[in-house]
Design an enzyme around this catalytic site. Structure first.
Site, short mmCIF file in Angstrom:
data_model
loop_
_atom_site.label_atom_id
_atom_site.label_comp_id
_atom_site.label_asym_id
_atom_site.label_seq_id
_atom_site.Cartn_x
_atom_site.Cartn_y
_atom_site.Cartn_z
N GLY A 217 1.05 -4.65 -1.76
CA GLY A 217 1.08 -4.33 -3.19
C GLY A 217 0.86 -5.56 -4.06
N THR A 218 0.19 -6.56 -3.46
CA THR A 218 -0.05 -7.84 -4.12
C THR A 218 -0.72 -7.68 -5.48
OG1 THR A 218 -0.65 -8.52 -1.88
CG2 THR A 218 -0.96 -10.14 -3.65
N HIS B 96 -0.55 -15.62 0.71
CA HIS B 96 -0.02 -14.77 1.79
C HIS B 96 0.68 -15.64 2.85
CE1 HIS B 96 -1.95 -11.24 0.28
NE2 HIS B 96 -3.18 -11.53 0.66
N ARG C 94 6.75 -3.79 1.82
CA ARG C 94 6.46 -2.36 1.79
C ARG C 94 6.80 -1.73 3.12
NH1 ARG C 94 0.29 -0.20 0.52
NH2 ARG C 94 0.93 1.91 -0.05
N SER D 92 -2.57 1.21 5.10
CA SER D 92 -3.39 0.57 4.07
C SER D 92 -4.26 -0.54 4.68
CB SER D 92 -2.45 -0.04 3.01
OG SER D 92 -3.18 -0.64 1.98
N TYR E 103 7.95 -2.39 -2.57
CA TYR E 103 6.92 -1.56 -3.22
C TYR E 103 7.49 -0.19 -3.59
CZ TYR E 103 2.33 0.86 -3.52
OH TYR E 103 1.23 1.59 -3.92
N GLY F 18 -2.59 4.12 -3.57
CA GLY F 18 -1.40 3.69 -4.31
C GLY F 18 -0.25 4.68 -4.24
P1 A3P Z 1 -3.03 1.88 -0.34
O1 A3P Z 1 -4.09 1.39 0.58
O2 A3P Z 1 -1.87 2.49 0.38
O3 A3P Z 1 -3.53 2.75 -1.43
P2 A3P Z 1 -2.58 -5.47 -1.72
O4 A3P Z 1 -2.86 -5.69 -3.15
O5 A3P Z 1 -1.41 -6.26 -1.19
O6 A3P Z 1 -3.79 -5.64 -0.88
O7 A3P Z 1 -2.08 -3.96 -1.56
C1 A3P Z 1 -2.99 -2.91 -1.73
C2 A3P Z 1 -2.24 -1.62 -1.82
O8 A3P Z 1 -1.66 -1.49 -3.13
C3 A3P Z 1 -3.20 -0.44 -1.67
O9 A3P Z 1 -2.40 0.59 -1.08
C4 A3P Z 1 -3.54 -0.16 -3.12
O10 A3P Z 1 -4.08 1.11 -3.36
C5 A3P Z 1 -2.18 -0.32 -3.77
N1 A3P Z 1 -2.25 -0.57 -5.23
C6 A3P Z 1 -3.20 -1.25 -5.90
N2 A3P Z 1 -2.93 -1.22 -7.21
C7 A3P Z 1 -1.79 -0.53 -7.39
C8 A3P Z 1 -1.01 -0.15 -8.53
N3 A3P Z 1 -1.39 -0.47 -9.74
N4 A3P Z 1 0.09 0.58 -8.32
C9 A3P Z 1 0.48 0.93 -7.07
N5 A3P Z 1 -0.21 0.63 -5.95
C10 A3P Z 1 -1.34 -0.11 -6.10
#
Ligand code: A3P
Length: 322
Positions: free
Chosen positions: A71-72, A129, A151, A159, A217, A290
């Site tokens: 959820g970075t 990371h 998460r 994901s 998350y 998400g």
């Molecule tokens: P999913 O693949 O489960 O949808 P990171 O940024 O660490 O790479 O994490 C990506 C994950 O965060 C993805 O999860 C992405 O869809 C989700 N994500 C991105 N923007 C988000 C937001 N605004 N709110 C909640 N989840 C989000």
């Protein structure tokens, strides 16, 4: 500029060549190398060793830390929107309208591969990371702040597996779910094992609660409003009573929602993020669903139980539940 010398890639390659390595099906590089307890891609490891040697963190810095796919990008957007709400009092001028949340702060794991990144002195953010035990010493010693997100491992795996399809070059073979699952349980993927990554930051957050804010998350999804307030307090820019009564907290929550962010033109782009250096990750790939619990659509009950069992075992004496 947070670094003080130019990278010496030949030297880093020599260090890396002495480490245990495995074939990597998750993209970015052919191999993963075991470094200080974690499996890291060849090129990212060059970047990490460089950061360890030369990064000079400042006490005023705020590091956004995570394992990939925790959820970075959401955490970056939220922290940036909170911190800059006064700087861009006309919200439509906020860089988050025209830039990916990844591109509003340097990603230190790739600093060795980017031309010197000039930082806006008004902004405290950097991101990484890197696992806690491997963080450049100055980050820990200068007592700057860290916000970490983790998460549910089952959703993180789901994901990451989808994302790895975007990371791998079109020419390389795919990574079947079952194979990826085995890798996941064994910690064989970029920055793995995930559980150890989480535990490093978790333990440090218990030791230094004023310096490390540890967020799940799932909690952030369930009560974004409270966490936005908590993040603002932690970063030293709490919302005033007037701001609260004018709905500023909710505005940040809404602005950074999945629907809102993922529908901005910039985040629908196939162009790579500038902060991702050689990774060349298309901006669009950073948003998928998400949602909580999407693992149910991909993992069998047995797979889920196996991950839960590892989680329970790894976290048993830590007081952490995911
Ligand atoms: P999913 O693949 O489960 O949808 P990171 O940024 O660490 O790479 O994490 C990506 C994950 O965060 C993805 O999860 C992405 O869809 C989700 N994500 C991105 N923007 C988000 C937001 N605004 N709110 C909640 N989840 C989000």
């Amino acid at each position: 500029v947070p670094v003080s010398a130019s990278p010496s890639h030949a030297k880093y390659k020599e260090i890396i060549s002495s480490l245990p390595r495995i074939e990597n099906g998750w993209g970015i590089s052919q191999y993963l190398h075991q470094y200080q307890g974690f499996w890291i891609n060849t090129n990212l490891l060059e970047g990490i060793i460089y950061a360890q040697h030369y990064l000079k963190a400042q006490p005023t810095d705020i590091f956004i830390c995570s394992h990939p796919k925790a959820g970075t990008i959401w955490l970056k957007a939220l922290s940036f929107a909170i911190f800059t709400r006064k700087l861009y009092s006309n919200a439509s001028t906020n860089p988050l309208f025209s830039e990916s949340p990844h591109d509003v702060m340097p990603f230190i794991d790739v600093l060795a591969f980017t031309d010197i990144i000039s930082r806006d002195p008004k902004l405290p953010f950097l991101s990484t990371h890197i696992p806690y035990p491997s963080l450049p010493k100055s980050i820990v010693e200068c007592k700057c702040k860290i916000i970490y997100i983790c998460r549910d491992p089952k959703d993180l795996f789901t994901s990451f597996w989808h994302f790895s399809g975007k990371l791998r070059a079109a020419s390389t073979k795919t990574l079947p779910l079952e194979e990826a699952f085995r890798d996941f349980c064994e910690g064989h993927y970029p920055y793995g094992p995930y559980w150890d990554h989480v535990l490093g930051y978790w333990k440090a957050s218990l030791q230094f609660p004023e310096r490390i804010l540890f967020i799940k998350y799932e909690d952030l999804q369930n009560d974004t409003f409270s966490y936005v307030k908590r993040m603002a307090e932690f970063m030293g820019c709490p919302f005033s009573i007037e701001e609260e009564s004018q709905g500023f907290v909710q505005k940040v929550v809404d602005f950074c929602s999945f629907e809102r962010l993922s529908n901005l033109e910039v985040n629908k782009s196939k162009n790579p993020s500038s902060s991702s250096g050689f990774l060349k990750i298309e901006k669009k790939a950073c948003f998928r669903k998400g949602k909580l619990g999407d693992w149910e659509n991909y993992l069998t009950a047995e797979m889920a139980a196996e991950i839960d069992q590892i989680t329970e075992q790894k976290f048993s004496s830590s007081g952490l539940f995911l």
